[in-house]
Write an enzyme that holds these catalytic residues in place. Structure first.
Site, PDB file in Angstrom:
ATOM      1  N   LEU B  11      27.597  34.208 115.833  1.00 30.98           N
ATOM      2  CA  LEU B  11      26.485  35.084 115.445  1.00 30.98           C
ATOM      3  C   LEU B  11      25.191  34.272 115.432  1.00 30.98           C
ATOM      4  CD1 LEU B  11      25.826  38.004 114.581  1.00 30.98           C
ATOM      5  CD2 LEU B  11      26.233  37.350 112.223  1.00 30.98           C
ATOM      6  N   VAL B  14      22.228  34.727 120.490  1.00 35.63           N
ATOM      7  CA  VAL B  14      22.726  35.779 121.383  1.00 35.63           C
ATOM      8  C   VAL B  14      23.568  36.799 120.622  1.00 35.63           C
ATOM      9  CG1 VAL B  14      24.105  36.271 123.431  1.00 35.63           C
ATOM     10  CG2 VAL B  14      22.602  34.270 123.406  1.00 35.63           C
ATOM     11  N   GLY B  15      24.427  36.299 119.710  1.00 32.66           N
ATOM     12  CA  GLY B  15      25.260  37.212 118.922  1.00 32.66           C
ATOM     13  C   GLY B  15      24.414  38.202 118.132  1.00 32.66           C
ATOM     14  N   ILE B 136      19.844  39.036 134.261  1.00 37.65           N
ATOM     15  CA  ILE B 136      19.908  39.567 135.632  1.00 37.65           C
ATOM     16  C   ILE B 136      21.340  39.972 135.958  1.00 37.65           C
ATOM     17  CG2 ILE B 136      19.352  39.134 138.048  1.00 37.65           C
ATOM     18  CD1 ILE B 136      17.696  36.714 137.145  1.00 37.65           C
ATOM     19  N   LYS B 205      26.513  27.108 136.719  1.00 40.33           N
ATOM     20  CA  LYS B 205      26.241  28.482 137.160  1.00 40.33           C
ATOM     21  C   LYS B 205      26.520  28.639 138.654  1.00 40.33           C
ATOM     22  CE  LYS B 205      22.934  29.058 133.427  1.00 40.33           C
ATOM     23  NZ  LYS B 205      21.571  28.699 133.006  1.00 40.33           N
TER      24      LYS B 205
END
Lengths: 432, 432
Positions: B11, B14-15, B136, B205
């Site tokens: 959390l 992002v959470g 994206i 990535k």
């Protein structure tokens, strides 16, 4: 599962691309779907015409019933274009429980909601990714990739012909008529370019985008449309001088649950992501409340790019077919349509006037703006072009469309205003 | 169906965004899925910490089992980061038949194929859109939107920190160290920026993108990686002068079924779509055999953009859950991995040397290139910088990596070469 059987309505440029991709990428398609794809019947106008792809003569027919009523066919791909006849074919195909993939923006802009309802009733898939921005997977990105977000603004360069023309006019400093001829020679513009250059083609695509993005049934009549035929070299020079790039922008915005949709030549700030989209390319800029700014860029037309979108739609239909879940992915609009009134539509504007060069003119003009509460972001007063006239270019601060239209009428009535040369929407900031 | 129950691992930034989007967009989510989404349990490190979202204290736990072994929970969202412990949690969750959505690029780059296999075995969904390029929807575009095409090249600006630094260095003419400090102050770079500036984050990535785009299991060791720490202001000035923009580019290419993957500072021709991607923004350029050039642009990080991708993945899981078709959308790699050898990797290069300023030096240097069959596209010989030295900048025509590396070794050995200052890959064309 044995081979899945496809019927094609049309075998023009895009249809040929579809046949080519299904043949060339059969291995990749099989790997994803688990069974081969076979083209079964193709509706054509002329059985004897030379084709750019090899296709067995017995697969061609001039009778639409051989495709839409053919019990062997699972999925219909519609690439024949046109509206009324095509609509009837697809309604019949859906009633025959055939899934449909179409590239037809005219049809989807006018009869999309009808066709989608009939698809739902018949548990059929109906996909139309290729109808907007050719090879760019923009509809799928709106529906799936950004499904969790609240989309508040979409701006599209969704017509390649006009973007090609405006790019060339800007870069070469050439006149509209001259560049149009070049575009026609290169195959980027039709012999009758009306639908492109008057913004109608873009308007149809914006109807499809706005309907999906805002989950609201938008109609073609809801779109305010202005084409590019009156844009002059002078306008483009001023745009550049002020730090803007001229683009034909399809704009769809929602604020307080009310929508505006337009297609208009627009002066974009040079750092806007869309400002660098040149030549025949398309791009759709999407603003979401949570995600912020995104943009999807690619070829807006062409045989193979458009066919890529069609066959990618086909893959989804076929995956659904294998899983037995067709007809479940169409989401009906969530909201009743509410359009903004002209007093709620706000923008900055670029305005170029020829005024009589005499004492007090500037004061008269500014007082009209002031009476409507509109101030200027930029003013250029320029050397006299014709005897007794001078050129006045202004960029306003944000104003309502209602006020702006009233200002235009009042300026027209002013004896010292010789001519309103041009007027464009402005988006973003130019040079400071 | 009643409410669908979600467990959260983590959390943090992002959470918190995930909780916020699920709350704020509940209506839109319900309209798509047909039932409400409820957050059931959240794994945190500290029960007492102040949170940016309201969350009932009894929903928080410090025991992972309360989430991954919780019989009420249908889907696990993993936003805790880390690799080893997290991997064990997610393997256990999948074995417990819980669907998984993760934003964890490190985990997916290292253990993606293992986790995906276990997901398939247990008929579970496992989605990870947020692991590449934050907001994206690029993975979905590769897998669905471009599913019918043969993708041959992907180029990504997939690290926001380095793009921010390079943009500022280019625009302000500032040094790397100075801009890094600015980035750290603004929160665009970590206190320890190694993983970003050395290209490791981007490499992870690119592993995920290449694996999906080429349908081939690519490993982190397959990626050649060069960071941005040695880029100087002079390099950026030359780049500009020659018509290029310097970007840290993740490159994945396939030719004759053989792949190369790299992360390298690259001089991009100024008209390349990626050249206009500035500041902390990300973009992925995809070239498909049929579609041609496409590009997907947006925020690469941040709480809400990343959470948008996560919750959009969640929507797909939940639609599948309603239809009973989870675990069917993972496609195993179609091909065995085949990497290109250094003699098969071809590119143009920018090379900057300091050479002793004496007769015959230029001839010695060019003969090394000539012996390897490499010719020059551009040569700049510049005013002496230090006493007795002169600066030589060349852009080569396309050459193999093998030849180029041999040339570098031979140049190092040449007594008249004082120092090889810098060397970068070149993509596209600069000024003519």
């Amino acid at each position: 599962m044995e081979a899945i059987s496809i019927g094609l309505l049309g075998l023009g440029t895009v249809g040929t691309g579809v046949v080519k991709i299904i043949e060339d990428h059969q291995d990749k398609l099989m790997h994803q779907i688990g069974c081969p794809i076979k083209i079964n019947k193709v509706l054509v106008k002329d059985l004897t015409k030379e084709r750019a792809v090899k296709i067995a003569p017995e697969m061609l027919t001039t009778n639409a019933k051989d495709v839409i009523d053919n019990p062997e066919i699972d999925v219909i791909i519609e690439v024949m274009g046109g509206v009324d006849e095509t609509r009837n074919y697809l309604l019949q195909a859906l009633k025959n429980k055939k899934h449909v993939v179409t590239a037809n923006k005219d049809l989807m802009a006018l009869y999309g909601s009808e066709l989608l309802s009939v698809a739902i009733e018949n548990s059929c898939d109906l996909f139309y990714e290729a109808s907007v921005a050719g090879g760019i997977p923009i509809l799928r990105s709106l529906v799936d990739g950004l499904s969790s977000d609240h989309i508040t603004k979409m701006m599209g360069i969704v017509n390649g012909t006009t973007n090609f023309i405006l790019t060339k006019m800007t870069k070469q400093g050439s006149a509209y008529e001259e560049v149009l001829k070049e575009a026609q020679r290169l195959g980027y513009a039709e012999t009758d370019p009306t639908s492109d250059v008057e913004g109608l083609d873009a308007a149809r695509k914006m109807v499809i985008l706005a309907t999906l993005g805002f989950s609201m049934k938008i109609d073609l009549d809801d779109v305010r449309v202005q084409g590019i035929t009156n844009i002059s070299e002078e306008d483009l020079q001023y745009a550049k001088q002020l730090g803007y790039t001229m683009k034909l922008i399809g704009m769809a915005q929602i604020e307080d649950d009310k929508v505006e949709v337009s297609v208009q030549p627009t002066l974009l700030g040079e750092t806007h992501p869309l400002a660098a989209v040149n030549n025949e390319y398309n791009a759709v800029y999407v603003y979401g409340e949570a995600v912020g700014e995104t943009m999807f860029y690619g070829p807006g037309a062409g045989s193979l790019p458009t066919a890529t979108s069609i066959v990618s739609d086909l893959v989804v239909v076929l995956k659904n077919l294998v899983l037995g879940v067709n007809g479940k992915s169409i989401i009906s609009p969530q909201f009743e349509k509410r359009m903004k009134e002209p007093n709620e539509i706000r923008s900055k504007y670029f305005l170029r006037l020829h005024v009589i060069d005499e004492v007090g003119v500037f004061a008269n003009i500014t007082s009209i703006f002031t009476n409507h509460g509109v101030s200027f972001e930029k003013i250029l007063q320029l050397p006299v072009k014709e005897k007794g006239l001078s050129e006045l270019v202004v960029v306003t601060h944000s104003t309502s469309l209602k006020d702006y239209e009233e200002i235009l009428v009042e300026l027209e009535d002013l004896s010292s205003v010789h001519h309103i040369k041009s007027s464009y929407r402005v988006e973003g900031n130019g040079h400071s």
